[in-house]
Design an enzyme around this catalytic site. Structure first.
Site, PDB file in Angstrom:
ATOM      1  N   ASP A   1      -7.893  -5.284  -0.385  1.00 21.41           N
ATOM      2  CA  ASP A   1      -8.336  -6.136  -1.506  1.00 21.41           C
ATOM      3  C   ASP A   1      -8.001  -7.603  -1.330  1.00 21.41           C
ATOM      4  O   ASP A   1      -8.444  -8.433  -2.122  1.00 21.41           O
ATOM      5  CB  ASP A   1      -7.700  -5.619  -2.809  1.00 21.41           C
ATOM      6  CG  ASP A   1      -8.237  -4.246  -3.166  1.00 21.41           C
ATOM      7  OD1 ASP A   1      -7.443  -3.313  -3.338  1.00 21.41           O
ATOM      8  OD2 ASP A   1      -9.476  -4.119  -3.212  1.00 21.41           O
TER       9      ASP A   1
ATOM     10  N   HIS B   1       0.859  -1.192   0.000  1.00 20.61           N
ATOM     11  CA  HIS B   1       0.000   0.000   0.000  1.00 20.61           C
ATOM     12  C   HIS B   1       0.892   1.238   0.000  1.00 20.61           C
ATOM     13  O   HIS B   1       1.958   1.250   0.594  1.00 20.61           O
ATOM     14  CB  HIS B   1      -0.888   0.020   1.255  1.00 20.61           C
ATOM     15  CG  HIS B   1      -2.065   0.914   1.109  1.00 20.61           C
ATOM     16  ND1 HIS B   1      -2.009   2.262   1.356  1.00 20.61           N
ATOM     17  CD2 HIS B   1      -3.324   0.661   0.697  1.00 20.61           C
ATOM     18  CE1 HIS B   1      -3.188   2.801   1.134  1.00 20.61           C
ATOM     19  NE2 HIS B   1      -4.008   1.855   0.724  1.00 20.61           N
TER      20      HIS B   1
HETATM   21  C1  SDX Z   1      -5.992   0.135  -3.144  1.00 19.31           C
HETATM   22  O1  SDX Z   1      -4.255   4.654  -2.082  1.00 19.31           O
HETATM   23  C2  SDX Z   1      -5.285   3.985  -1.479  1.00 19.31           C
HETATM   24  O2  SDX Z   1      -5.686   4.279  -0.457  1.00 19.31           O
HETATM   25  C3  SDX Z   1      -5.755   2.799  -2.310  1.00 19.31           C
HETATM   26  C4  SDX Z   1      -6.800   1.942  -1.614  1.00 19.31           C
HETATM   27  C5  SDX Z   1      -8.093   2.682  -1.392  1.00 19.31           C
HETATM   28  O3  SDX Z   1      -8.815   2.332  -0.475  1.00 19.31           O
HETATM   29  O4  SDX Z   1      -8.400   3.557  -2.243  1.00 19.31           O
HETATM   30  O5  SDX Z   1      -6.302   1.468  -0.376  1.00 19.31           O
HETATM   31  C6  SDX Z   1      -7.174   0.742  -2.483  1.00 19.31           C
HETATM   32  O6  SDX Z   1      -5.676   0.522  -4.262  1.00 19.31           O
HETATM   33  C7  SDX Z   1      -5.173  -0.879  -2.403  1.00 19.31           C
HETATM   34  C8  SDX Z   1      -3.958  -1.387  -3.235  1.00 19.31           C
HETATM   35  C9  SDX Z   1      -4.466  -2.488  -4.203  1.00 19.31           C
HETATM   36  N1  SDX Z   1      -3.403  -2.842  -5.144  1.00 19.31           N
HETATM   37  C10 SDX Z   1      -2.780  -4.039  -5.054  1.00 19.31           C
HETATM   38  O7  SDX Z   1      -2.974  -4.865  -4.157  1.00 19.31           O
HETATM   39  C11 SDX Z   1      -1.797  -4.293  -6.193  1.00 19.31           C
HETATM   40  C12 SDX Z   1      -0.490  -4.858  -5.606  1.00 19.31           C
HETATM   41  N2  SDX Z   1       0.152  -3.775  -4.832  1.00 19.31           N
HETATM   42  C13 SDX Z   1       1.204  -3.026  -5.477  1.00 19.31           C
HETATM   43  O8  SDX Z   1       0.984  -2.724  -6.823  1.00 19.31           O
HETATM   44  C14 SDX Z   1       1.759  -1.908  -4.617  1.00 19.31           C
HETATM   45  O9  SDX Z   1       1.914  -2.405  -3.350  1.00 19.31           O
HETATM   46  C15 SDX Z   1       0.999  -0.596  -4.534  1.00 19.31           C
HETATM   47  C16 SDX Z   1       0.898   0.055  -5.853  1.00 19.31           C
HETATM   48  C17 SDX Z   1      -0.345  -0.774  -3.930  1.00 19.31           C
HETATM   49  C18 SDX Z   1       1.794   0.316  -3.608  1.00 19.31           C
HETATM   50  O10 SDX Z   1       3.069   0.410  -4.116  1.00 19.31           O
HETATM   51  P1  SDX Z   1       4.165   1.303  -3.337  1.00 19.31           P
HETATM   52  O11 SDX Z   1       3.880   1.408  -1.899  1.00 19.31           O
HETATM   53  O12 SDX Z   1       4.334   2.553  -4.112  1.00 19.31           O
HETATM   54  O13 SDX Z   1       5.415   0.427  -3.402  1.00 19.31           O
HETATM   55  P2  SDX Z   1       6.388   0.432  -4.594  1.00 19.31           P
HETATM   56  O14 SDX Z   1       5.616   0.202  -5.869  1.00 19.31           O
HETATM   57  O15 SDX Z   1       7.265   1.634  -4.480  1.00 19.31           O
HETATM   58  O16 SDX Z   1       7.220  -0.878  -4.250  1.00 19.31           O
HETATM   59  C19 SDX Z   1       8.152  -0.900  -3.174  1.00 19.31           C
HETATM   60  C20 SDX Z   1       8.814  -2.245  -3.288  1.00 19.31           C
HETATM   61  C21 SDX Z   1       9.258  -2.579  -4.720  1.00 19.31           C
HETATM   62  O17 SDX Z   1      10.320  -3.509  -4.621  1.00 19.31           O
HETATM   63  P3  SDX Z   1      11.841  -2.909  -4.841  1.00 19.31           P
HETATM   64  O18 SDX Z   1      11.821  -2.185  -6.181  1.00 19.31           O
HETATM   65  O19 SDX Z   1      12.093  -2.003  -3.673  1.00 19.31           O
HETATM   66  O20 SDX Z   1      12.710  -4.166  -4.848  1.00 19.31           O
HETATM   67  O21 SDX Z   1       7.881  -3.271  -2.934  1.00 19.31           O
HETATM   68  C22 SDX Z   1       7.632  -4.097  -4.064  1.00 19.31           C
HETATM   69  C23 SDX Z   1       8.075  -3.329  -5.290  1.00 19.31           C
HETATM   70  O22 SDX Z   1       8.436  -4.220  -6.313  1.00 19.31           O
HETATM   71  N3  SDX Z   1       6.179  -4.342  -4.072  1.00 19.31           N
HETATM   72  C24 SDX Z   1       5.641  -5.533  -4.296  1.00 19.31           C
HETATM   73  C25 SDX Z   1       4.266  -5.345  -4.154  1.00 19.31           C
HETATM   74  N4  SDX Z   1       4.008  -4.064  -3.856  1.00 19.31           N
HETATM   75  C26 SDX Z   1       5.202  -3.436  -3.812  1.00 19.31           C
HETATM   76  N5  SDX Z   1       6.214  -6.726  -4.619  1.00 19.31           N
HETATM   77  C27 SDX Z   1       5.342  -7.756  -4.791  1.00 19.31           C
HETATM   78  N6  SDX Z   1       4.001  -7.679  -4.657  1.00 19.31           N
HETATM   79  C28 SDX Z   1       3.435  -6.473  -4.346  1.00 19.31           C
HETATM   80  N7  SDX Z   1       2.126  -6.380  -4.238  1.00 19.31           N
END
Ligand code: SDX
Length: 393
Positions: A328, A271
């Site tokens: 989710d 998140h």
């Molecule tokens: C919602 O904003 C809100 O409030 C949204 C929400 C709402 O109520 O409106 O809460 C609803 O959208 C919840 C999120 C639903 N999405 C998912 O579940 C999709 C999977 N999650 C990711 O895409 C991700 O976690 C995000 C987009 C939700 C958040 O990404 P961040 O916090 O910006 O983290 P990042 O993309 O900068 O990643 C940081 C690290 C990376 O690794 P490194 O490059 O440091 O090695 O964490 C990894 C990412 O690759 N990472 C994940 C991951 N999420 C982040 N690796 C594997 N699986 C994941 N889900």
């Protein structure tokens, strides 16, 4: 001074915004709507009461709530020409673009409630959206099932009406299952607002141009459709189904995530704000067992989800990146147990998020200081250069 933070007199809005609606502490895993903890609202409130709280800022008195529920119940019908709108979509249309198209079209049928600066018109568009989105959502579902559209029954509550229009048939009475109603009402409360997430920021940005509430919310629905945002609940079920089809090989799936295989993420995890357990996910997980037991849900997928969570929460890769289940991760299992196809999961998210979008749009319209200013950029392109005629390139 709001009792929480004191803004400097010269505070100017530069891309972020102030808001008095929802408070999140991502590290502590706190979520409050207008100061009330989500745990207490989930336990004791109802979706329409929470909608009133988000939009008007206070919990309604009994008579205010009755008047609110009764007013909304009188606007559930769609204009007959708008109903025909659904005939035009292909049978296999995803319901989210259908939803955003129909919501946008509301602004063509209800032109007496478009002016963001006439209070009565804002009230009318607020009530019309809250009342008609469940009808539009049910119709977008029925369209993909090739089933007849049912008129709303205004003797029913909002959630009962939505379930009946989604699952009922004109040839027989629809048996309202109170467990189903309670479960869906809870999930709608949990999704009702979440400060400046992608879709809400979209609603505010479109509304900041003084676009009407209908088209601003339609833009928010489109943003929510993205798999990294609201589309994640549908993606979680696909992910769990894939692991099950591979013989439940969680270790291999987790390795593929850690190897960052293209397109392989632990959906429902992580998140932008919560770097701790999403309090909504905790509530859903706590109730998932009882809800799925009541509704006869897919225990195998629930067990798989729990095992996956257990593996992830004990793995340094996820711990270092502060990746926890978000709202989710478990909700799709419950929606599936309710009888919704996975393509409807994000539509259900939109149903829940609607009062938050409305409250945030109204706050921005009423107080330009909460407007998300025009986003700026750091330019990384070419410096000035002279045009070269095509024959000399
Ligand atoms: C919602 O904003 C809100 O409030 C949204 C929400 C709402 O109520 O409106 O809460 C609803 O959208 C919840 C999120 C639903 N999405 C998912 O579940 C999709 C999977 N999650 C990711 O895409 C991700 O976690 C995000 C987009 C939700 C958040 O990404 P961040 O916090 O910006 O983290 P990042 O993309 O900068 O990643 C940081 C690290 C990376 O690794 P490194 O490059 O440091 O090695 O964490 C990894 C990412 O690759 N990472 C994940 C991951 N999420 C982040 N690796 C594997 N699986 C994941 N889900």
């Amino acid at each position: 001074t709001t009792g929480m933070v004191t803004l400097d007199p010269g505070y100017t809005n530069t891309g972020s915004t102030t808001s008095a609606i929802t408070y999140i502490d991502g590290d502590a895993g706190i979520l409050r709507y207008r100061g009330y903890p989500i745990e207490q609202l989930a336990e004791s409130s109802s979706f329409l009461e929470v909608s009133y709280l988000l939009i008007y800022g206070e919990l309604p008195t009994a008579e205010q709530l009755d008047a609110w529920v009764s007013r909304i119940s009188r606007h559930t019908l769609l204009h007959e020409d708008l109903k025909r709108f659904f005939d035009g979509f292909p049978r296999d249309a995803h319901p989210m673009p259908v939803l955003s198209s129909a919501v946008s079209a509301l602004s063509t049928f209800y032109q007496d409630s478009l002016d963001p600066f006439v209070a009565e018109q804002v009230e009318l568009s607020t009530v019309r959206l809250l009342a008609k989105l469940p009808t539009i959502a049910a119709y977008s579902h029925r369209k993909t099932m090739g089933q007849p559209l049912l008129y709303p029954d205004n003797s029913l509550g909002l959630v009962e009406n939505f379930l009946r229009m989604s699952f009922g048939f004109p040839v027989e009475p629809y048996e309202i299952d109170p467990k189903l109603v309670k479960a869906l009402d809870l999930l709608l409360i949990l999704h009702a607002d979440h400060e400046q997430n992608c879709s809400t920021s979209t609603v505010r940005l479109v509304g900041s141009a003084h676009a009407n509430l209908f088209v601003s919310v339609a833009a928010g629905i489109n943003a929510l459709f993205g798999p990294l945002h609201g589309g994640a609940n549908e993606a979680v079920l696909q992910m769990l189904g894939g692991i099950r089809d591979s013989g439940g090989d969680i270790a291999t799936f987790v390795r593929r995530v850690k190897d960052k295989e293209p397109g392989v993420k632990l959906m429902g995890f992580g998140h932008r704000v919560y770097k701790n357990y999403d309090p909504r996910a905790a509530i859903v997980k706590r109730t998932a067992d009882s809800i799925l037991a009541d509704l006869g849900g897919d225990d195998q997928l629930l067990d798989l989800a729990k095992q996956l969570e257990e593996v992830a929460l004990s793995d340094d890769y996820f711990i270092e990146r502060k990746l926890y289940p978000n709202v989710d991760f478990y909700t799709g299992l419950i929606y599936k147990a309710m009888g919704f196809p996975s393509r409807m999961f994000t539509v259900l998210f939109a149903l829940g998020r609607l009062p938050g979008w409305i409250a945030q749009w109204r706050e921005m319209i009423n107080d330009p200081a909460t407007k998300i200013g025009r986003p700026r950029q750091v330019y990384t392109g070419h410096g000035e250069r002279a045009f070269v005629p095509v024959g000399e390139r």
